[in-house]
Design a protein around this motif. Structure first.
Motif, PDB file in Angstrom:
ATOM      1  N   ARG A  54       0.833  -1.209   0.000  1.00 61.81           N
ATOM      2  CA  ARG A  54       0.000   0.000   0.000  1.00 61.81           C
ATOM      3  C   ARG A  54       0.865   1.256   0.000  1.00 61.81           C
ATOM      4  O   ARG A  54       0.572   2.231  -0.692  1.00 61.81           O
ATOM      5  CB  ARG A  54      -0.944  -0.005   1.205  1.00 61.81           C
ATOM      6  CG  ARG A  54      -2.108  -0.956   1.038  1.00 61.81           C
ATOM      7  CD  ARG A  54      -3.164  -0.760   2.117  1.00 61.81           C
ATOM      8  NE  ARG A  54      -2.701  -1.089   3.463  1.00 61.81           N
ATOM      9  CZ  ARG A  54      -2.669  -2.328   3.948  1.00 61.81           C
ATOM     10  NH1 ARG A  54      -3.056  -3.350   3.226  1.00 61.81           N
ATOM     11  NH2 ARG A  54      -2.259  -2.543   5.173  1.00 61.81           N
ATOM     12  N   VAL A  55       1.935   1.226   0.772  1.00 63.72           N
ATOM     13  CA  VAL A  55       2.836   2.378   0.814  1.00 63.72           C
ATOM     14  C   VAL A  55       3.543   2.540  -0.537  1.00 63.72           C
ATOM     15  O   VAL A  55       3.684   3.657  -1.042  1.00 63.72           O
ATOM     16  CB  VAL A  55       3.850   2.254   1.971  1.00 63.72           C
ATOM     17  CG1 VAL A  55       4.859   3.384   1.932  1.00 63.72           C
ATOM     18  CG2 VAL A  55       3.114   2.237   3.313  1.00 63.72           C
ATOM     19  N   ALA A  56       3.939   1.436  -1.147  1.00 58.84           N
ATOM     20  CA  ALA A  56       4.612   1.503  -2.450  1.00 58.84           C
ATOM     21  C   ALA A  56       3.730   2.183  -3.482  1.00 58.84           C
ATOM     22  O   ALA A  56       4.194   3.044  -4.240  1.00 58.84           O
ATOM     23  CB  ALA A  56       5.003   0.101  -2.926  1.00 58.84           C
ATOM     24  N   VAL A  57       2.463   1.834  -3.510  1.00 55.56           N
ATOM     25  CA  VAL A  57       1.555   2.441  -4.487  1.00 55.56           C
ATOM     26  C   VAL A  57       1.384   3.928  -4.202  1.00 55.56           C
ATOM     27  O   VAL A  57       1.329   4.743  -5.126  1.00 55.56           O
ATOM     28  CB  VAL A  57       0.202   1.686  -4.505  1.00 55.56           C
ATOM     29  CG1 VAL A  57      -0.825   2.421  -5.353  1.00 55.56           C
ATOM     30  CG2 VAL A  57       0.412   0.272  -5.035  1.00 55.56           C
ATOM     31  N   GLN A  58       1.347   4.296  -2.934  1.00 53.85           N
ATOM     32  CA  GLN A  58       1.264   5.718  -2.590  1.00 53.85           C
ATOM     33  C   GLN A  58       2.522   6.457  -3.041  1.00 53.85           C
ATOM     34  O   GLN A  58       2.443   7.594  -3.518  1.00 53.85           O
ATOM     35  CB  GLN A  58       1.069   5.879  -1.090  1.00 53.85           C
ATOM     36  CG  GLN A  58      -0.264   5.373  -0.603  1.00 53.85           C
ATOM     37  CD  GLN A  58      -0.346   5.386   0.901  1.00 53.85           C
ATOM     38  OE1 GLN A  58      -0.073   6.408   1.520  1.00 53.85           O
ATOM     39  NE2 GLN A  58      -0.716   4.260   1.482  1.00 53.85           N
TER      40      GLN A  58
END
Length: 185
Positions: free
Chosen positions: A103-107
């Protein structure tokens, strides 16, 4: 007050980065404040700012930590007597996807479209990951498929690009799953 040893500094940096990842995963990069990261880490704001000047540095540190883990794993695969073939390599990488970090990577990808510093970190990280995958695939082509190193290098490049694309697609897919869907996977 005693000075922090290098090992203690690294431990603090890891503690802060992991707290930031949890906060970013829950609230997003933009909506997470340094105060929330401070509370999550259990450290003081002064300690946070001793190690990181701002959230952008925390995002960079998170990206580099993730890359270091991938580098270690891919290096181990490439050095083994029987490196995984591309399908097995992809399966192993997908099995290792952490939903919080995805989720952080996509953000970070989204932020990279408007922040040139984060874009630079992200592009560098993806290029390095592709290179590590290529090295692993080259080792497979040489050790198990019997190709000469020059031919293996040439053939590995497009394969690594496809493995990377599929891995990134799975990372995105994982980030979009609800916790219930992730538990069922």
């Amino acid at each position: 007050m005693p000075r922090l040893t290098d090992a203690r500094k690294e431990l603090r940096r890891t503690q802060i980065t992991e707290a930031a990842l949890r906060c970013f995963s829950r609230k997003g990069l933009e909506r997470t404040s340094i105060a929330e990261i401070t509370a999550e880490s259990g450290l003081s704001a002064g300690s946070i700012y001793t190690h990181y000047r701002n959230k952008a540095e925390l995002v960079q540190a998170s990206a580099h930590a993730a890359l270091a883990k991938h580098a270690e794993l891919l290096g181990t695969y490439a050095a083994s007597q029987s490196p995984p073939d591309p399908d097995e390599l992809l399966a192993r990488l997908i099995d290792g996807i952490d939903p919080v970090k995805s989720r952080v990577a996509v953000q970070v990808w989204g932020e990279a479209t408007v922040d040139p510093i984060i874009r630079g970190v992200l592009v560098d990280m993806i290029d390095r990951l592709r290179s590590m995958m290529q090295t692993c695939i080259e080792a497979w082509l040489v050790k198990l498929e019997g190709l000469e190193p020059a031919e293996a290098r040439e053939r590995a490049a497009p394969i690594a690009q496809r493995v990377l694309a599929l891995y990134l697609a799975e990372l995105l897919h994982t980030s979009l799953q609800s916790p219930t869907e992730q538990a069922a996977s």
